[in-house]
Design an enzyme around this catalytic site. Structure first.
Site, PDB file in Angstrom:
ATOM      1  N   CYS A  43       0.813  -1.229   0.000  1.00 62.37           N
ATOM      2  CA  CYS A  43       0.000   0.000   0.000  1.00 62.37           C
ATOM      3  C   CYS A  43       0.842   1.273   0.000  1.00 62.37           C
ATOM      4  O   CYS A  43       0.324   2.356  -0.276  1.00 62.37           O
ATOM      5  CB  CYS A  43      -0.936   0.015   1.200  1.00 62.37           C
ATOM      6  SG  CYS A  43      -2.260  -1.175   1.033  1.00 62.37           S
ATOM      7  N   HIS A  68      -2.962   7.594   2.601  1.00 66.38           N
ATOM      8  CA  HIS A  68      -3.424   6.337   2.005  1.00 66.38           C
ATOM      9  C   HIS A  68      -4.804   6.030   2.573  1.00 66.38           C
ATOM     10  O   HIS A  68      -5.053   6.220   3.767  1.00 66.38           O
ATOM     11  CB  HIS A  68      -2.431   5.223   2.347  1.00 66.38           C
ATOM     12  CG  HIS A  68      -2.912   3.865   1.970  1.00 66.38           C
ATOM     13  ND1 HIS A  68      -3.351   3.566   0.697  1.00 66.38           N
ATOM     14  CD2 HIS A  68      -3.044   2.719   2.688  1.00 66.38           C
ATOM     15  CE1 HIS A  68      -3.727   2.294   0.655  1.00 66.38           C
ATOM     16  NE2 HIS A  68      -3.553   1.763   1.855  1.00 66.38           N
ATOM     17  N   ASN A  89     -10.220   0.887  -0.540  1.00 66.14           N
ATOM     18  CA  ASN A  89      -8.762   0.885  -0.563  1.00 66.14           C
ATOM     19  C   ASN A  89      -8.304   0.337  -1.919  1.00 66.14           C
ATOM     20  O   ASN A  89      -8.386  -0.862  -2.159  1.00 66.14           O
ATOM     21  CB  ASN A  89      -8.241   0.022   0.593  1.00 66.14           C
ATOM     22  CG  ASN A  89      -6.730  -0.041   0.645  1.00 66.14           C
ATOM     23  OD1 ASN A  89      -6.044   0.402  -0.268  1.00 66.14           O
ATOM     24  ND2 ASN A  89      -6.210  -0.617   1.715  1.00 66.14           N
TER      25      ASN A  89
HETATM   26  O1  UT7 Z   1      -3.951  -0.781   3.254  1.00 65.83           O
HETATM   27  C1  UT7 Z   1      -3.114  -1.675   3.893  1.00 65.83           C
HETATM   28  C2  UT7 Z   1      -3.188  -1.593   5.330  1.00 65.83           C
HETATM   29  N1  UT7 Z   1      -4.424  -2.130   5.803  1.00 65.83           N
HETATM   30  C3  UT7 Z   1      -5.060  -1.540   6.777  1.00 65.83           C
HETATM   31  O2  UT7 Z   1      -4.621  -0.498   7.217  1.00 65.83           O
HETATM   32  C4  UT7 Z   1      -6.273  -2.196   7.353  1.00 65.83           C
HETATM   33  C5  UT7 Z   1      -6.221  -2.127   8.852  1.00 65.83           C
HETATM   34  N2  UT7 Z   1      -7.316  -2.788   9.512  1.00 65.83           N
HETATM   35  C6  UT7 Z   1      -8.614  -2.340   9.479  1.00 65.83           C
HETATM   36  O3  UT7 Z   1      -8.926  -1.413   8.754  1.00 65.83           O
HETATM   37  C7  UT7 Z   1      -9.620  -2.970  10.398  1.00 65.83           C
HETATM   38  O4  UT7 Z   1      -8.943  -3.788  11.307  1.00 65.83           O
HETATM   39  C8  UT7 Z   1     -10.724  -3.798   9.681  1.00 65.83           C
HETATM   40  C9  UT7 Z   1     -11.645  -2.872   8.920  1.00 65.83           C
HETATM   41  C10 UT7 Z   1     -10.073  -4.824   8.729  1.00 65.83           C
HETATM   42  C11 UT7 Z   1     -11.558  -4.537  10.721  1.00 65.83           C
HETATM   43  O5  UT7 Z   1     -12.082  -3.613  11.664  1.00 65.83           O
HETATM   44  P1  UT7 Z   1     -11.900  -3.855  13.243  1.00 65.83           P
HETATM   45  O6  UT7 Z   1     -12.598  -2.773  13.907  1.00 65.83           O
HETATM   46  O7  UT7 Z   1     -10.442  -4.013  13.508  1.00 65.83           O
HETATM   47  O8  UT7 Z   1     -12.672  -5.190  13.449  1.00 65.83           O
HETATM   48  P2  UT7 Z   1     -12.151  -6.559  14.081  1.00 65.83           P
HETATM   49  O9  UT7 Z   1     -11.369  -7.335  13.088  1.00 65.83           O
HETATM   50  O10 UT7 Z   1     -11.551  -6.272  15.416  1.00 65.83           O
HETATM   51  O11 UT7 Z   1     -13.539  -7.272  14.324  1.00 65.83           O
HETATM   52  C12 UT7 Z   1     -14.538  -6.783  15.236  1.00 65.83           C
HETATM   53  C13 UT7 Z   1     -15.765  -7.656  15.119  1.00 65.83           C
HETATM   54  C14 UT7 Z   1     -15.451  -9.143  15.136  1.00 65.83           C
HETATM   55  O12 UT7 Z   1     -16.507  -9.786  15.810  1.00 65.83           O
HETATM   56  P3  UT7 Z   1     -16.324 -10.256  17.346  1.00 65.83           P
HETATM   57  O13 UT7 Z   1     -15.136 -11.172  17.343  1.00 65.83           O
HETATM   58  O14 UT7 Z   1     -16.079  -8.989  18.097  1.00 65.83           O
HETATM   59  O15 UT7 Z   1     -17.627 -10.904  17.648  1.00 65.83           O
HETATM   60  C15 UT7 Z   1     -15.464  -9.527  13.683  1.00 65.83           C
HETATM   61  O16 UT7 Z   1     -15.792 -10.884  13.487  1.00 65.83           O
HETATM   62  O17 UT7 Z   1     -16.401  -7.402  13.853  1.00 65.83           O
HETATM   63  C16 UT7 Z   1     -16.557  -8.635  13.145  1.00 65.83           C
HETATM   64  N3  UT7 Z   1     -16.401  -8.363  11.719  1.00 65.83           N
HETATM   65  C17 UT7 Z   1     -17.427  -7.975  10.944  1.00 65.83           C
HETATM   66  N4  UT7 Z   1     -18.737  -7.764  11.202  1.00 65.83           N
HETATM   67  C18 UT7 Z   1     -19.499  -7.362  10.175  1.00 65.83           C
HETATM   68  C19 UT7 Z   1     -15.274  -8.411  10.960  1.00 65.83           C
HETATM   69  N5  UT7 Z   1     -15.551  -8.072   9.707  1.00 65.83           N
HETATM   70  C20 UT7 Z   1     -16.866  -7.802   9.656  1.00 65.83           C
HETATM   71  C21 UT7 Z   1     -17.745  -7.380   8.633  1.00 65.83           C
HETATM   72  N6  UT7 Z   1     -19.033  -7.186   8.937  1.00 65.83           N
HETATM   73  N7  UT7 Z   1     -17.306  -7.171   7.389  1.00 65.83           N
END
Ligand code: UT7
Length: 327
Positions: A114, A254, A284
């Site tokens: 990225c 980014h 993204n």
């Molecule tokens: O460009 C390259 C660099 N990449 C990045 O910078 C990406 C960095 N990461 C992120 O942007 C975020 O971590 C994500 C958008 C990928 C995920 O967001 P988050 O707030 O970190 O969510 P999480 O992975 O901690 O998940 C929170 C909850 C989980 O459920 P439980 O375990 O709390 O019950 C996930 O299973 O949200 C759930 N979850 C979703 N729910 C609905 C994960 N993805 C989804 C989804 N829809 N798409």
């Protein structure tokens, strides 16, 4: 006065087809509300299956050249940053030069995930500053839809397709790229990568069946490192150049997650009107995000504006460029 590499034109292209949060609700267990709250994304663009990354790059370059008096023969060098090249080899830059008729250019691809566009921009600037070249095209283009498993809600909501490009030319009036800072931390590579298809894990029927050719991301870990990496580096470049928030016209971050962008802007003390954000429309696009922001904000920019371009991504690889806009 020293010669700097200045951006003198910008081009962009995004495919017509939109994939909205509501479309994704029908594909995986997610919701429009969750995606908007957690990422800021509302829709992304998806390239037609018969097209490739070079086709988007070509459209972006045509858009750029139409704003200048140059023809493709005037270009000395094309650098294409991408993680979704047309082929493993040859370089997509070579395919682009053939498609646009840049008969006098040489070219190569760069991959810094990225952060690739910023790495390519800094690399391209060296050829201008050294006096070796007069016109360098730096392209950031990605067809992320080929890298995404549309059954994995952790990743399929984030990425989209698009391409942007800039022209670098010499400037002797103090405008152009002033400073930059880059980092890599290879120990972070397991948190965001494509496992198979390279020499470590060559392609087999098993790797395809096990979905090892798609993006693997530990989102929570990448998020933590991204917030710190982008904010720290941006602050470092500001301090080194005696820049306060008042001196900055725009932060060009980014577009990975609106919350990462907000954290970086907050640390730099920048209000939202000084931050370029189009993640809601394109998601993204990896190497496309920063040039697509410049493309959309081009008309609002004026000569002498101080811009901070900042990125974090897989590798981990991250960095920040400070430049003075030239037109
Ligand atoms: O460009 C390259 C660099 N990449 C990045 O910078 C990406 C960095 N990461 C992120 O942007 C975020 O971590 C994500 C958008 C990928 C995920 O967001 P988050 O707030 O970190 O969510 P999480 O992975 O901690 O998940 C929170 C909850 C989980 O459920 P439980 O375990 O709390 O019950 C996930 O299973 O949200 C759930 N979850 C979703 N729910 C609905 C994960 N993805 C989804 C989804 N829809 N798409």
């Amino acid at each position: 006065m020293e010669i700097r590499a200045a951006i003198t034109a910008v081009g962009g292209y995004v495919p017509e087809k939109r994939l909205t949060n509501f479309d994704l609700e029908k594909m995986v267990d997610t919701s429009d509300e969750w995606i908007r709250d957690r990422t800021g994304i509302e829709e992304r663009r998806i390239l037609e299956p018969e097209k490739a990354t070079s086709d988007m790059a070509v459209e972006a370059i045509k858009d750029l050249l139409a704003k200048t008096d140059y023809t493709p023969e005037d270009i000395d060098l094309i650098i294409c940053s991408t993680v979704s090249p047309d082929h493993v080899y040859p370089a997509t830059a070579n395919i682009i030069s053939d498609k646009i008729g840049a008969k006098n250019a040489w070219g190569f691809d760069m991959n810094a995930a990225c952060s690739g566009f910023l790495y390519a921009l800094r690399t391209g600037s060296q050829f201008i500053e050294s006096g070796m070249h007069k016109r360098v095209l730096v392209v950031g283009a990605d067809t992320m839809s080929i890298r995404v498993d549309y059954e994995d809600r952790n990743t399929c909501i984030i990425f989209g397709d698009g391409a942007g490009c800039v022209l670098l030319e010499p400037n002797a009036e103090g405008l152009g790229i002033v400073d930059s800072q880059f980092y890599v931390e290879g120990a972070g590579r397991q948190y965001l990568f494509q496992k198979a298809g390279g020499s470590a894990v060559p392609t087999t029927i098993d790797t395809v069946q096990n979905k090892e050719h798609f993006i693997h991301q530990d989102g929570r870990t990448v998020f933590k490192f991204a917030v710190k990496g982008m904010a720290d580096t941006t602050e470092e470049v500001m301090k080194r150049n005696n820049l306060t928030a008042d001196d900055i016209a725009y932060l060009v971050p980014h577009q990975a997650n609106k919350r990462i962008i907000d954290a970086t802007a907050n640390r730099a003390g920048l209000p939202s009107e000084k931050v370029m954000v189009n993640i809601q429309r394109y998601g993204n696009t990896t190497n496309g995000t920063i040039p697509l922001c410049l493309w959309e904000w081009e008309k609002k920019l004026k000569a002498g504006d101080n811009l901070l371009l900042s990125a974090f991504g897989g590798g981990f690889a991250w960095g920040c460029i400070y430049l003075k806009w030239s037109y």
